[in-house]
Design a protein around this motif. Sequence first.
Motif, PDB file in Angstrom:
ATOM      1  N   ASP A 178       1.959  -9.619  -7.602  1.00 60.99           N
ATOM      2  CA  ASP A 178       1.996 -10.091  -6.212  1.00 60.99           C
ATOM      3  C   ASP A 178       2.346  -8.976  -5.240  1.00 60.99           C
ATOM      4  N   ASP A 179       3.277  -8.107  -5.622  1.00 61.97           N
ATOM      5  CA  ASP A 179       3.673  -7.006  -4.733  1.00 61.97           C
ATOM      6  C   ASP A 179       2.511  -6.066  -4.469  1.00 61.97           C
ATOM      7  N   LEU A 180       1.720  -5.765  -5.491  1.00 63.54           N
ATOM      8  CA  LEU A 180       0.572  -4.873  -5.310  1.00 63.54           C
ATOM      9  C   LEU A 180      -0.551  -5.557  -4.546  1.00 63.54           C
ATOM     10  N   ALA A 181      -0.774  -6.834  -4.803  1.00 65.21           N
ATOM     11  CA  ALA A 181      -1.854  -7.567  -4.142  1.00 65.21           C
ATOM     12  C   ALA A 181      -1.621  -7.675  -2.635  1.00 65.21           C
ATOM     13  N   ALA A 182      -0.376  -7.617  -2.197  1.00 66.38           N
ATOM     14  CA  ALA A 182      -0.052  -7.783  -0.776  1.00 66.38           C
ATOM     15  C   ALA A 182      -0.075  -6.468  -0.001  1.00 66.38           C
ATOM     16  N   LEU A 183      -0.246  -5.334  -0.674  1.00 65.56           N
ATOM     17  CA  LEU A 183      -0.215  -4.039   0.014  1.00 65.56           C
ATOM     18  C   LEU A 183      -1.538  -3.699   0.667  1.00 65.56           C
ATOM     19  N   SER A 184      -1.462  -3.102   1.839  1.00 64.37           N
ATOM     20  CA  SER A 184      -2.626  -2.543   2.522  1.00 64.37           C
ATOM     21  C   SER A 184      -2.325  -1.107   2.899  1.00 64.37           C
ATOM     22  N   LEU A 185      -3.282  -0.230   2.650  1.00 62.18           N
ATOM     23  CA  LEU A 185      -3.197   1.169   3.043  1.00 62.18           C
ATOM     24  C   LEU A 185      -4.133   1.357   4.225  1.00 62.18           C
ATOM     25  N   LEU A 196      -1.741   8.205   7.298  1.00 61.22           N
ATOM     26  CA  LEU A 196      -1.751   7.091   6.356  1.00 61.22           C
ATOM     27  C   LEU A 196      -0.542   6.201   6.597  1.00 61.22           C
ATOM     28  N   PHE A 197      -0.740   4.892   6.515  1.00 61.65           N
ATOM     29  CA  PHE A 197       0.344   3.934   6.648  1.00 61.65           C
ATOM     30  C   PHE A 197       0.183   2.892   5.557  1.00 61.65           C
ATOM     31  N   LEU A 198       1.288   2.429   5.010  1.00 65.05           N
ATOM     32  CA  LEU A 198       1.290   1.421   3.965  1.00 65.05           C
ATOM     33  C   LEU A 198       2.017   0.197   4.493  1.00 65.05           C
ATOM     34  N   PHE A 199       1.405  -0.991   4.345  1.00 63.40           N
ATOM     35  CA  PHE A 199       1.966  -2.228   4.866  1.00 63.40           C
ATOM     36  C   PHE A 199       1.974  -3.304   3.792  1.00 63.40           C
ATOM     37  N   ASP A 200       2.960  -4.196   3.883  1.00 66.41           N
ATOM     38  CA  ASP A 200       2.989  -5.406   3.076  1.00 66.41           C
ATOM     39  C   ASP A 200       2.444  -6.510   3.977  1.00 66.41           C
ATOM     40  N   ARG A 201       1.275  -7.034   3.651  1.00 67.31           N
ATOM     41  CA  ARG A 201       0.620  -8.028   4.511  1.00 67.31           C
ATOM     42  C   ARG A 201       1.400  -9.330   4.614  1.00 67.31           C
ATOM     43  N   ARG A 202       2.333  -9.572   3.698  1.00 70.74           N
ATOM     44  CA  ARG A 202       3.135 -10.798   3.768  1.00 70.74           C
ATOM     45  C   ARG A 202       4.176 -10.720   4.878  1.00 70.74           C
ATOM     46  N   THR A 203       4.719  -9.532   5.125  1.00 72.73           N
ATOM     47  CA  THR A 203       5.778  -9.387   6.124  1.00 72.73           C
ATOM     48  C   THR A 203       5.282  -8.776   7.428  1.00 72.73           C
ATOM     49  N   CYS A 204       4.185  -8.060   7.390  1.00 71.66           N
ATOM     50  CA  CYS A 204       3.639  -7.423   8.596  1.00 71.66           C
ATOM     51  C   CYS A 204       2.198  -7.913   8.765  1.00 71.66           C
ATOM     52  N   LYS A 205       2.065  -9.128   9.242  1.00 71.42           N
ATOM     53  CA  LYS A 205       0.759  -9.773   9.323  1.00 71.42           C
ATOM     54  C   LYS A 205      -0.173  -9.145  10.369  1.00 71.42           C
ATOM     55  N   ARG A 206       0.371  -8.533  11.376  1.00 72.11           N
ATOM     56  CA  ARG A 206      -0.444  -7.971  12.458  1.00 72.11           C
ATOM     57  C   ARG A 206      -0.484  -6.439  12.408  1.00 72.11           C
ATOM     58  N   PHE A 207      -0.617  -5.894  11.202  1.00 65.75           N
ATOM     59  CA  PHE A 207      -0.598  -4.443  11.068  1.00 65.75           C
ATOM     60  C   PHE A 207      -1.803  -3.774  11.720  1.00 65.75           C
ATOM     61  N   ARG A 208      -2.855  -4.534  12.007  1.00 66.89           N
ATOM     62  CA  ARG A 208      -4.034  -3.956  12.685  1.00 66.89           C
ATOM     63  C   ARG A 208      -3.836  -3.848  14.205  1.00 66.89           C
ATOM     64  N   LYS A 209      -2.814  -4.468  14.737  1.00 63.07           N
ATOM     65  CA  LYS A 209      -2.525  -4.404  16.179  1.00 63.07           C
ATOM     66  C   LYS A 209      -1.804  -3.096  16.469  1.00 63.07           C
ATOM     67  N   ASP A 210      -2.569  -2.020  16.591  1.00 65.07           N
ATOM     68  CA  ASP A 210      -2.005  -0.678  16.676  1.00 65.07           C
ATOM     69  C   ASP A 210      -2.116  -0.053  18.067  1.00 65.07           C
ATOM     70  N   GLY A 211      -2.698  -0.775  19.016  1.00 67.85           N
ATOM     71  CA  GLY A 211      -2.805  -0.255  20.376  1.00 67.85           C
ATOM     72  C   GLY A 211      -4.119   0.453  20.676  1.00 67.85           C
ATOM     73  N   HIS A 212      -4.899   0.789  19.645  1.00 67.52           N
ATOM     74  CA  HIS A 212      -6.196   1.427  19.859  1.00 67.52           C
ATOM     75  C   HIS A 212      -7.234   0.374  20.231  1.00 67.52           C
ATOM     76  N   ASN A 213      -8.258   0.797  20.945  1.00 65.27           N
ATOM     77  CA  ASN A 213      -9.381  -0.074  21.276  1.00 65.27           C
ATOM     78  C   ASN A 213     -10.471   0.154  20.238  1.00 65.27           C
ATOM     79  N   TRP A 214     -10.813  -0.900  19.494  1.00 68.84           N
ATOM     80  CA  TRP A 214     -11.831  -0.810  18.458  1.00 68.84           C
ATOM     81  C   TRP A 214     -13.073  -1.550  18.904  1.00 68.84           C
ATOM     82  N   LEU A 215     -14.246  -1.113  18.436  1.00 68.37           N
ATOM     83  CA  LEU A 215     -15.490  -1.794  18.781  1.00 68.37           C
ATOM     84  C   LEU A 215     -15.412  -3.243  18.336  1.00 68.37           C
TER      85      LEU A 215
END
Length: 136
Positions: free
Chosen positions: A121-128, A48-67
């Motif tokens: 705002d802090d909660l709305a910007a979080l992604s798990l 599990l990883f928790l990200f703030d989408r405001r500061t880490c906009k490319r959190f999906r760029k994790d190095g894995h190859n997705w369909l």
Amino acid sequence: MENSREFYAAAAQQRWLLPEEVFDVLCRHEPLGLFVSGAPPRLPPGALFLFDRRTCKRFRKDGHNWLTRKSGARIREDHVKLRVGGLPRVAAAHAHSADVAAFHRRTYHLAECDGAPKLADDLAALSLVHYRLCVR
């Protein structure tokens, strides 16, 4: 008994978290002692990883190859809204690995809905983000 950080970490290794559990993690990440990552992990295993989408906009760029979609331009993600207490409170996106058929990524964030209090705002910007190898 109140769920703890250790409970959620152990549950995430065995199964996908339930909508109520995802909602709890996103709303109570600070009391649970979960820290918000500042950069995407590189080729993360099941975790599990928790990200703030405001500061880490490319959190999906994790190095894995997705369909990808048929056009090949974007990752194919299936989107759903998960209900908590009868209301659609959590938005989720599910991606499938292009390399390992049993490896998946689910991304969650809190969703605004009628009949529920407005999100801070802090909660709305979080992604798990939950990575999991689903073996039977």
